[in-house]
Scaffold this motif. Sequence first.
Motif, PDB file in Angstrom:
ATOM      1  N   VAL A 151      58.098  -5.957-110.123  1.00 49.62           N
ATOM      2  CA  VAL A 151      57.329  -7.025-109.492  1.00 49.62           C
ATOM      3  C   VAL A 151      57.191  -8.220-110.427  1.00 49.62           C
ATOM      4  O   VAL A 151      57.282  -9.374-109.994  1.00 49.62           O
ATOM      5  CB  VAL A 151      55.936  -6.500-109.075  1.00 49.62           C
ATOM      6  N   THR A 154      59.873  -7.861-104.933  1.00 52.98           N
ATOM      7  CA  THR A 154      58.932  -7.002-104.214  1.00 52.98           C
ATOM      8  C   THR A 154      59.215  -7.166-102.732  1.00 52.98           C
ATOM      9  O   THR A 154      59.939  -8.079-102.331  1.00 52.98           O
ATOM     10  CB  THR A 154      57.469  -7.360-104.544  1.00 52.98           C
ATOM     11  N   ASP A 155      58.674  -6.274-101.910  1.00 50.64           N
ATOM     12  CA  ASP A 155      58.851  -6.432-100.465  1.00 50.64           C
ATOM     13  C   ASP A 155      57.552  -6.913 -99.840  1.00 50.64           C
ATOM     14  O   ASP A 155      56.475  -6.805-100.412  1.00 50.64           O
ATOM     15  CB  ASP A 155      59.373  -5.162 -99.788  1.00 50.64           C
ATOM     16  N   VAL A 156      57.676  -7.495 -98.647  1.00 51.21           N
ATOM     17  CA  VAL A 156      56.531  -8.075 -97.951  1.00 51.21           C
ATOM     18  C   VAL A 156      56.082  -7.096 -96.876  1.00 51.21           C
ATOM     19  O   VAL A 156      56.795  -6.870 -95.892  1.00 51.21           O
ATOM     20  CB  VAL A 156      56.899  -9.433 -97.317  1.00 51.21           C
ATOM     21  N   ASP A 194      51.303 -10.693-106.456  1.00 50.95           N
ATOM     22  CA  ASP A 194      51.663  -9.601-107.368  1.00 50.95           C
ATOM     23  C   ASP A 194      52.675 -10.067-108.399  1.00 50.95           C
ATOM     24  O   ASP A 194      52.672  -9.608-109.545  1.00 50.95           O
ATOM     25  CB  ASP A 194      52.233  -8.415-106.588  1.00 50.95           C
ATOM     26  N   ASP A 207      60.841   0.294-100.555  1.00 48.97           N
ATOM     27  CA  ASP A 207      60.365   0.242-101.934  1.00 48.97           C
ATOM     28  C   ASP A 207      61.443   0.621-102.939  1.00 48.97           C
ATOM     29  O   ASP A 207      61.436   0.136-104.078  1.00 48.97           O
ATOM     30  CB  ASP A 207      59.149   1.156-102.104  1.00 48.97           C
ATOM     31  N   ASP A 260      56.056  -1.362-106.752  1.00 55.55           N
ATOM     32  CA  ASP A 260      56.286  -0.856-105.406  1.00 55.55           C
ATOM     33  C   ASP A 260      56.438   0.659-105.363  1.00 55.55           C
ATOM     34  O   ASP A 260      56.234   1.272-104.312  1.00 55.55           O
ATOM     35  CB  ASP A 260      57.548  -1.508-104.822  1.00 55.55           C
ATOM     36  N   HIS A 262      51.708 -10.306-101.600  1.00 65.75           N
ATOM     37  CA  HIS A 262      52.808  -9.753-102.392  1.00 65.75           C
ATOM     38  C   HIS A 262      53.361 -10.778-103.374  1.00 65.75           C
ATOM     39  O   HIS A 262      53.789 -10.412-104.482  1.00 65.75           O
ATOM     40  CB  HIS A 262      53.888  -9.215-101.464  1.00 65.75           C
TER      41      HIS A 262
END
Length: 324
Positions: free
Chosen positions: A135, A199-201, A212, A61, A21, A209
């Motif tokens: 991630v 991780t973020d969406v 990932d 992030d 990220d 995502h």
Amino acid sequence: MRDLPPVKDDRIISTWASGEDAALWIIDQKRLGILTLDFITPIVDNPRKWGEIAACNSISDVFAMGGRPIVALNIVGFPVKKLDIEVLRQVLEGGYAKVREAGAFLVGGHSVEDDEPKYGLAVYGEVSRDHPWQVIGSMPEDALILTKPVGTGVIATGIKADMIEDPMGPEEAIRWMTTLNNVPLVLPQHLLDEVHACTDVTGFGLIGHALDMLSTKELNLCLGLHNVPLLPGVIELAESGLVPAGTYNNRIQYENSVVEIETLQEERVDMLYDAQTSGGLLLSVHKDHVPAVIAALKEAGFEKTECIGYFKKGQGQIEIVHNV
């Protein structure tokens, strides 16, 4: 970026080549530095809310890597000859408010004249060298937790088309998009240590995502379609055909890595590909710690947090079922 020479330095932990990220590098024996930037075009009509959303989106992030934001810089593109400068002032006020809420400092930035308004932040943060979130790192005994409902892409399309009758959908979408992903600041330390990957969406949707997190091709994710929290009214909007191009593009890009194990409602599956703005975090946590993590997040204000799937040995695919 693939044609640029790879970065080779013992201090660098992640770059664009590793799918992380943000950039992550070693500062000293105790700290890692995190550096990221992001900016977006207007997603709502209210300038201040747009500023808040863009700031939350940019800061996310740092949180997704388990870090704490420290300092931020504005990134602005603005049509000064077409829009009143008061609009920009409100945008910047919104961004400033969220930076301060995150515990960071806004110390300036850069602007250019641009026909299409754009706003975001470059953000620097730090995380303990002992346990950064990345991630990859999920294990076969892990479950996947999502902290915010999805559907902001469909809601934004409905707003632009003036086809949303119930204001609850946009109100909820704005509420969640202006909610900081400050999970590293609100989870107790013993639970922070149980997060194996994160991780973020955002623009690639939940599916993109989540894939990932499977990039080592050693795991599969079993994803429960009806376990994924949705914003109010998004299914009805999708049934009316209000599915944005970004959602279709994500589906085309990722569907070869997705297997629908059961017969599933098409519009609900679309939500898994819906491009999000300032979406939630995906947290990979050992199944034994899931109840405690969810309880802590709900108490901290992430009341829509749900366990939406589990990891198992595989080849980098997502298997969609009704429920997990």
